[in-house]
Scaffold this motif. Sequence first.
Motif, mmCIF file in Angstrom:
data_model
loop_
_atom_site.group_PDB
_atom_site.id
_atom_site.type_symbol
_atom_site.label_atom_id
_atom_site.label_comp_id
_atom_site.label_asym_id
_atom_site.label_seq_id
_atom_site.Cartn_x
_atom_site.Cartn_y
_atom_site.Cartn_z
ATOM 1 N N PHE A 13 0.829 -1.207 0.000
ATOM 2 C CA PHE A 13 0.000 0.000 0.000
ATOM 3 C C PHE A 13 0.866 1.262 0.000
ATOM 4 O O PHE A 13 0.558 2.237 -0.667
ATOM 5 C CB PHE A 13 -0.914 -0.016 1.227
ATOM 6 N N LEU A 14 1.982 1.213 0.743
ATOM 7 C CA LEU A 14 2.849 2.386 0.826
ATOM 8 C C LEU A 14 3.612 2.637 -0.465
ATOM 9 O O LEU A 14 3.989 3.767 -0.750
ATOM 10 C CB LEU A 14 3.848 2.227 1.973
ATOM 11 N N ARG A 15 3.834 1.609 -1.264
ATOM 12 C CA ARG A 15 4.578 1.783 -2.510
ATOM 13 C C ARG A 15 3.731 2.376 -3.633
ATOM 14 O O ARG A 15 4.265 2.805 -4.645
ATOM 15 C CB ARG A 15 5.157 0.452 -2.963
ATOM 16 N N ARG A 16 2.432 2.385 -3.447
ATOM 17 C CA ARG A 16 1.564 2.968 -4.474
ATOM 18 C C ARG A 16 1.784 4.467 -4.547
ATOM 19 O O ARG A 16 2.144 5.107 -3.562
ATOM 20 C CB ARG A 16 0.104 2.709 -4.134
ATOM 21 N N PRO A 17 1.548 5.038 -5.722
ATOM 22 C CA PRO A 17 1.655 6.502 -5.800
ATOM 23 C C PRO A 17 0.596 7.159 -4.922
ATOM 24 O O PRO A 17 -0.505 6.649 -4.776
ATOM 25 C CB PRO A 17 1.402 6.809 -7.277
ATOM 26 N N ARG A 18 0.975 8.275 -4.339
ATOM 27 C CA ARG A 18 0.076 8.957 -3.415
ATOM 28 C C ARG A 18 -1.019 9.681 -4.191
ATOM 29 O O ARG A 18 -0.746 10.569 -4.997
ATOM 30 C CB ARG A 18 0.867 9.950 -2.579
ATOM 31 N N PRO A 19 -2.282 9.312 -3.935
ATOM 32 C CA PRO A 19 -3.385 9.969 -4.644
ATOM 33 C C PRO A 19 -3.679 11.346 -4.065
ATOM 34 O O PRO A 19 -3.149 11.723 -3.031
ATOM 35 C CB PRO A 19 -4.554 9.017 -4.423
ATOM 36 N N ALA A 20 -4.556 12.056 -4.746
ATOM 37 C CA ALA A 20 -4.923 13.397 -4.297
ATOM 38 C C ALA A 20 -5.685 13.343 -2.976
ATOM 39 O O ALA A 20 -5.470 14.156 -2.093
ATOM 40 C CB ALA A 20 -5.765 14.090 -5.360
ATOM 41 N N CYS A 21 -6.570 12.383 -2.826
ATOM 42 C CA CYS A 21 -7.365 12.266 -1.603
ATOM 43 C C CYS A 21 -6.879 11.047 -0.816
ATOM 44 O O CYS A 21 -7.383 9.938 -0.986
ATOM 45 C CB CYS A 21 -8.842 12.137 -1.937
ATOM 46 N N GLN A 22 -5.895 11.269 0.031
ATOM 47 C CA GLN A 22 -5.272 10.186 0.783
ATOM 48 C C GLN A 22 -6.234 9.570 1.788
ATOM 49 O O GLN A 22 -6.241 8.362 1.980
ATOM 50 C CB GLN A 22 -4.029 10.703 1.507
ATOM 51 N N SER A 23 -7.051 10.377 2.435
ATOM 52 C CA SER A 23 -7.940 9.850 3.471
ATOM 53 C C SER A 23 -8.963 8.872 2.884
ATOM 54 O O SER A 23 -9.268 7.848 3.490
ATOM 55 C CB SER A 23 -8.649 10.981 4.206
ATOM 56 N N ARG A 24 -9.483 9.168 1.705
ATOM 57 C CA ARG A 24 -10.466 8.284 1.075
ATOM 58 C C ARG A 24 -9.809 6.953 0.702
ATOM 59 O O ARG A 24 -10.379 5.880 0.903
ATOM 60 C CB ARG A 24 -11.058 8.939 -0.170
ATOM 61 N N THR A 25 -8.598 7.011 0.190
ATOM 62 C CA THR A 25 -7.885 5.796 -0.187
ATOM 63 C C THR A 25 -7.564 4.951 1.040
ATOM 64 O O THR A 25 -7.669 3.728 1.010
ATOM 65 C CB THR A 25 -6.577 6.151 -0.925
ATOM 66 N N CYS A 26 -7.174 5.589 2.133
ATOM 67 C CA CYS A 26 -6.885 4.865 3.370
ATOM 68 C C CYS A 26 -8.132 4.161 3.880
ATOM 69 O O CYS A 26 -8.071 2.992 4.278
ATOM 70 C CB CYS A 26 -6.357 5.819 4.436
#
Length: 86
Positions: A13-26
């Motif tokens: 999960f940490l290796r994925r590119p960081r999306p614009a909305c991090q909280s939603r992805t988490c």
Amino acid sequence: MKKRFSEDPIIGFLRRPRPACQSRTCRKHGFIEALYYLRRNKFRGMSVPEAKRLKDLESENVRLKTLRAENLLKNEVVKEALRRKW
């Protein structure tokens, strides 16, 4: 305390590119956003075998600290017993 995730999904999960909305992805993956940042700081740049090795070393460190504390306690008991004899 039961851990929900092992090192594999966390590092994946940490290796994925960081999306614009991090909280939603988490939330989508079942992480709390604060936990994401804690794990990111801990596992940054590690591979899965390195993370497993770190976990093994941490558990061995806890075991060794426990053994040392037990030995110190035994030494104190022996010293106290010797003081009482004299």
